[in-house]
Motif scaffolding. Sequence first.
Motif, PDB file in Angstrom:
ATOM      1  N   ILE A   1     -11.451   8.997   5.887  1.00  0.00           N
ATOM      2  CA  ILE A   1     -10.030   9.045   6.230  1.00  0.00           C
ATOM      3  C   ILE A   1      -9.468   7.640   6.380  1.00  0.00           C
ATOM      4  CG2 ILE A   1      -8.373   9.745   8.015  1.00  0.00           C
ATOM      5  CD1 ILE A   1     -10.071  12.219   8.499  1.00  0.00           C
ATOM      6  N   THR A   2     -10.255   6.743   6.996  1.00  0.00           N
ATOM      7  CA  THR A   2      -9.816   5.355   7.157  1.00  0.00           C
ATOM      8  C   THR A   2      -9.596   4.696   5.804  1.00  0.00           C
ATOM      9  OG1 THR A   2     -11.019   5.166   9.249  1.00  0.00           O
ATOM     10  CG2 THR A   2     -10.412   3.113   8.152  1.00  0.00           C
ATOM     11  N   ARG A   3     -10.459   4.995   4.832  1.00  0.00           N
ATOM     12  CA  ARG A   3     -10.298   4.429   3.487  1.00  0.00           C
ATOM     13  C   ARG A   3      -9.023   4.970   2.826  1.00  0.00           C
ATOM     14  NH1 ARG A   3     -16.565   5.160   1.408  1.00  0.00           N
ATOM     15  NH2 ARG A   3     -17.508   3.753   2.944  1.00  0.00           N
ATOM     16  N   ILE A   4      -8.723   6.254   3.087  1.00  0.00           N
ATOM     17  CA  ILE A   4      -7.492   6.834   2.536  1.00  0.00           C
ATOM     18  C   ILE A   4      -6.280   6.130   3.136  1.00  0.00           C
ATOM     19  CG2 ILE A   4      -6.074   8.916   2.397  1.00  0.00           C
ATOM     20  CD1 ILE A   4      -8.665  10.545   2.435  1.00  0.00           C
ATOM     21  N   TYR A   5      -6.300   5.935   4.461  1.00  0.00           N
ATOM     22  CA  TYR A   5      -5.215   5.187   5.109  1.00  0.00           C
ATOM     23  C   TYR A   5      -5.070   3.806   4.474  1.00  0.00           C
ATOM     24  CZ  TYR A   5      -4.757   8.497   9.037  1.00  0.00           C
ATOM     25  OH  TYR A   5      -4.513   9.599   9.816  1.00  0.00           O
ATOM     26  N   GLY A   6      -6.216   3.133   4.239  1.00  0.00           N
ATOM     27  CA  GLY A   6      -6.172   1.806   3.640  1.00  0.00           C
ATOM     28  C   GLY A   6      -5.538   1.807   2.260  1.00  0.00           C
ATOM     29  N   SER A   7      -5.805   2.872   1.472  1.00  0.00           N
ATOM     30  CA  SER A   7      -5.213   2.964   0.135  1.00  0.00           C
ATOM     31  C   SER A   7      -3.714   3.195   0.181  1.00  0.00           C
ATOM     32  CB  SER A   7      -5.880   4.116  -0.636  1.00  0.00           C
ATOM     33  OG  SER A   7      -7.264   3.883  -0.793  1.00  0.00           O
ATOM     34  N   LEU A   8      -3.223   3.728   1.308  1.00  0.00           N
ATOM     35  CA  LEU A   8      -1.804   4.062   1.424  1.00  0.00           C
ATOM     36  C   LEU A   8      -0.979   2.983   2.131  1.00  0.00           C
ATOM     37  CD1 LEU A   8      -2.222   7.834   2.392  1.00  0.00           C
ATOM     38  CD2 LEU A   8      -1.408   6.950   0.216  1.00  0.00           C
ATOM     39  N   THR A   9      -1.628   1.882   2.544  1.00  0.00           N
ATOM     40  CA  THR A   9      -0.882   0.840   3.250  1.00  0.00           C
ATOM     41  C   THR A   9       0.178   0.188   2.364  1.00  0.00           C
ATOM     42  OG1 THR A   9      -2.646  -0.752   2.715  1.00  0.00           O
ATOM     43  CG2 THR A   9      -2.737   0.307   4.886  1.00  0.00           C
ATOM     44  N   SER A  10       0.064   0.345   1.043  1.00  0.00           N
ATOM     45  CA  SER A  10       1.078  -0.220   0.145  1.00  0.00           C
ATOM     46  C   SER A  10       2.459   0.363   0.409  1.00  0.00           C
ATOM     47  CB  SER A  10       0.690   0.047  -1.319  1.00  0.00           C
ATOM     48  OG  SER A  10      -0.540  -0.554  -1.644  1.00  0.00           O
ATOM     49  N   PHE A  11       2.505   1.570   1.001  1.00  0.00           N
ATOM     50  CA  PHE A  11       3.783   2.225   1.243  1.00  0.00           C
ATOM     51  C   PHE A  11       4.370   1.877   2.613  1.00  0.00           C
ATOM     52  CE2 PHE A  11       1.431   5.211  -1.607  1.00  0.00           C
ATOM     53  CZ  PHE A  11       2.213   5.004  -2.735  1.00  0.00           C
ATOM     54  N   ASN A  12       3.706   0.996   3.368  1.00  0.00           N
ATOM     55  CA  ASN A  12       4.207   0.661   4.706  1.00  0.00           C
ATOM     56  C   ASN A  12       5.580  -0.012   4.668  1.00  0.00           C
ATOM     57  OD1 ASN A  12       2.049   1.754   6.062  1.00  0.00           O
ATOM     58  ND2 ASN A  12       0.957  -0.176   6.333  1.00  0.00           N
ATOM     59  N   LEU A  13       5.909  -0.662   3.552  1.00  0.00           N
ATOM     60  CA  LEU A  13       7.202  -1.350   3.458  1.00  0.00           C
ATOM     61  C   LEU A  13       8.375  -0.375   3.484  1.00  0.00           C
ATOM     62  CD1 LEU A  13       7.880  -2.565  -0.214  1.00  0.00           C
ATOM     63  CD2 LEU A  13       6.442  -0.616   0.384  1.00  0.00           C
ATOM     64  N   LEU A  14       8.111   0.940   3.263  1.00  0.00           N
ATOM     65  CA  LEU A  14       9.184   1.937   3.282  1.00  0.00           C
ATOM     66  C   LEU A  14       9.561   2.345   4.706  1.00  0.00           C
ATOM     67  CD1 LEU A  14       7.974   4.301   0.408  1.00  0.00           C
ATOM     68  CD2 LEU A  14       9.774   2.590   0.284  1.00  0.00           C
ATOM     69  N   PHE A  15       8.643   2.167   5.671  1.00  0.00           N
ATOM     70  CA  PHE A  15       8.879   2.621   7.037  1.00  0.00           C
ATOM     71  C   PHE A  15       9.722   1.615   7.803  1.00  0.00           C
ATOM     72  CE2 PHE A  15       5.099   4.902   5.769  1.00  0.00           C
ATOM     73  CZ  PHE A  15       5.257   6.156   6.328  1.00  0.00           C
ATOM     74  N   ARG A  16      10.663   2.118   8.588  1.00  0.00           N
ATOM     75  CA  ARG A  16      11.477   1.241   9.422  1.00  0.00           C
ATOM     76  C   ARG A  16      10.694   0.715  10.617  1.00  0.00           C
ATOM     77  NH1 ARG A  16      16.089   3.839  12.864  1.00  0.00           N
ATOM     78  NH2 ARG A  16      14.342   3.942  14.329  1.00  0.00           N
TER      79      ARG A  16
END
Length: 222
Positions: free
Chosen positions: A194-209
């Motif tokens: 699950i941690t690796r999945i979170y890591g793969s999705l960090t690219s989308f953090n720029l969308l969050f306010r």
Amino acid sequence: MADETGSGPPALPVFGPDEKVCGNCKLWAAHSVDHRGWVGLCRLQPERGLFPPSAPLCNKFLRRGVATSVPEETARRERSVRGVGPVVVRRRERDPNEVVDLEGLELNMTRAELMELIREAVGEGGAAPLANKWEGGTIKLVPGKADVQGKDLPIDTFFHKIVMVRDKLRVMEQKLNAHPKLTDAEKVEMQSYITRIYGSLTSFNLLFRDKEDHFAGSKSED
């Protein structure tokens, strides 16, 4: 309907800041194009179905480009919770495995389990706000072949799907950690995936306010 180049959907309509229409509300999310032009959904009232951004305002209007204060958001969520069941104040320092006293009700439930039930009941999923600079934006998918038509996807729609993925991962994480038949070693192994999945999705953090809504993987994957 096509844009000026003859391909793809038309541009999203732009309204003046004082126009009293749903297109100026951050709760309205563009969805698709039909005979009326762009149509979308109200995040707060999905039962309205698809309707154009030129629709008149309701009393839930939240102006785009204006940050909603944290106290107002917190109060709104607390009001929703009161209509469902016992009021639970969410504090980060609380132990999620702490058994909650529900004022005499004969229920044996941990704080994490109770919060999960409340989140599902009030539809907390998707409540994370989009960064102001992306509101009303569009993602352009450009194919590698010149004879293939591209596609425009409203950022609001894409962001909603990302938030849904994040929320489902959090629920999966909670269920795995509380599973009575998994050994500690198995839980650690599952958590690493699950941690690796979170890591793969960090690219989308720029969308969050808000930073607290970000994906967080291991340090080597951030």
